[in-house]
Design a protein around this motif. Structure first.
Motif, PDB file in Angstrom:
ATOM      1  N   HIS A  29       0.830  -1.207   0.000  1.00 30.53           N
ATOM      2  CA  HIS A  29       0.000   0.000   0.000  1.00 30.53           C
ATOM      3  C   HIS A  29       0.863   1.254   0.000  1.00 30.53           C
ATOM      4  N   GLU A  30       1.910   1.274   0.786  1.00 28.44           N
ATOM      5  CA  GLU A  30       2.758   2.466   0.911  1.00 28.44           C
ATOM      6  C   GLU A  30       3.633   2.694  -0.317  1.00 28.44           C
ATOM      7  N   TYR A  31       4.206   1.628  -0.856  1.00 22.53           N
ATOM      8  CA  TYR A  31       5.199   1.794  -1.918  1.00 22.53           C
ATOM      9  C   TYR A  31       4.660   1.580  -3.325  1.00 22.53           C
ATOM     10  N   TYR A  32       3.482   0.978  -3.449  1.00 22.52           N
ATOM     11  CA  TYR A  32       2.917   0.753  -4.784  1.00 22.52           C
ATOM     12  C   TYR A  32       1.593   1.483  -4.955  1.00 22.52           C
ATOM     13  N   TRP A  33       0.631   1.215  -4.097  1.00 23.27           N
ATOM     14  CA  TRP A  33      -0.725   1.727  -4.316  1.00 23.27           C
ATOM     15  C   TRP A  33      -0.828   3.225  -4.074  1.00 23.27           C
ATOM     16  N   PRO A  53       1.483   5.717  -4.190  1.00 26.50           N
ATOM     17  CA  PRO A  53       2.045   6.530  -5.286  1.00 26.50           C
ATOM     18  C   PRO A  53       1.202   6.456  -6.559  1.00 26.50           C
ATOM     19  N   LEU A  54       0.615   5.304  -6.834  1.00 20.64           N
ATOM     20  CA  LEU A  54      -0.248   5.164  -8.006  1.00 20.64           C
ATOM     21  C   LEU A  54      -1.485   6.048  -7.881  1.00 20.64           C
ATOM     22  N   GLU A  55      -2.084   6.074  -6.680  1.00 18.28           N
ATOM     23  CA  GLU A  55      -3.241   6.944  -6.443  1.00 18.28           C
ATOM     24  C   GLU A  55      -2.874   8.413  -6.613  1.00 18.28           C
ATOM     25  N   ILE A  56      -1.723   8.809  -6.098  1.00 20.48           N
ATOM     26  CA  ILE A  56      -1.289  10.202  -6.194  1.00 20.48           C
ATOM     27  C   ILE A  56      -1.083  10.581  -7.655  1.00 20.48           C
ATOM     28  N   HIS A  62      -6.215  16.201 -12.718  1.00 14.81           N
ATOM     29  CA  HIS A  62      -6.298  17.663 -12.726  1.00 14.81           C
ATOM     30  C   HIS A  62      -6.088  18.232 -14.125  1.00 14.81           C
ATOM     31  N   PHE A  63      -5.461  17.451 -15.000  1.00 14.72           N
ATOM     32  CA  PHE A  63      -5.146  17.936 -16.334  1.00 14.72           C
ATOM     33  C   PHE A  63      -5.937  17.224 -17.424  1.00 14.72           C
TER      34      PHE A  63
END
Length: 143
Positions: free
Chosen positions: A86-90, A92-95, A102-103
């Protein structure tokens, strides 16, 4: 308890589900999983997993996997693997997805509204400042 009963009890310990393959999959095939509404989903098998605060694992599956318990030690190890995933894969993917959204090109109504708003702003910038004659304001110049 007789010796026969003790052997019977020892021979029939509860069966625990071996989650070692899932721990490896979280580490080496992270794209096979997704996280939504508190559930970790293994996409190929459609198995769902929920983790409690103390590392206990709840499995929701359409096969016999759902009826099996996970050994406490393996549950804790699976929970640690999930937190790392969750911390290292999911996360960052969500971010990245959120930032990209936004674009994204807006729909036609939003584009029309933005065009009108920008035209209005350009129109207002081109107009000169409004001044009123001194007679209208009723102010006499200082002498």
């Amino acid at each position: 308890m007789t010796t026969a009963n003790m052997n019977y009890a020892a021979a029939y310990e509860p069966y625990y589900l071996d989650v070692a393959p899932m721990i490896e999959a979280l580490q080496f095939q992270p794209a096979d999983f997704e996280f939504k509404q508190g559930w970790l989903r293994h996409v190929p098998s459609r198995h769902l997993f929920r983790f409690g605060r103390k590392g206990q694992v709840t499995i929701d599956a359409r096969c016999s996997c759902a009826g099996q318990a996970v050994r406490t030690e393996q549950g804790e190890e699976l929970h640690r693997a999930f937190r790392a995933w969750h911390e290292y894969y999911w996360r960052p993917l969500e971010i990245d997805r959120d930032f990209a959204s936004h674009f994204a090109e807006p729909n036609a109504w939003v584009r029309l509204f933005r065009d009108v708003r920008m035209a209005w702003r350009r129109f207002r910038r081109q107009a000169g400042p409004v001044t009123l004659p001194e007679e209208v304001m009723g102010i006499a110049p200082a002498e």
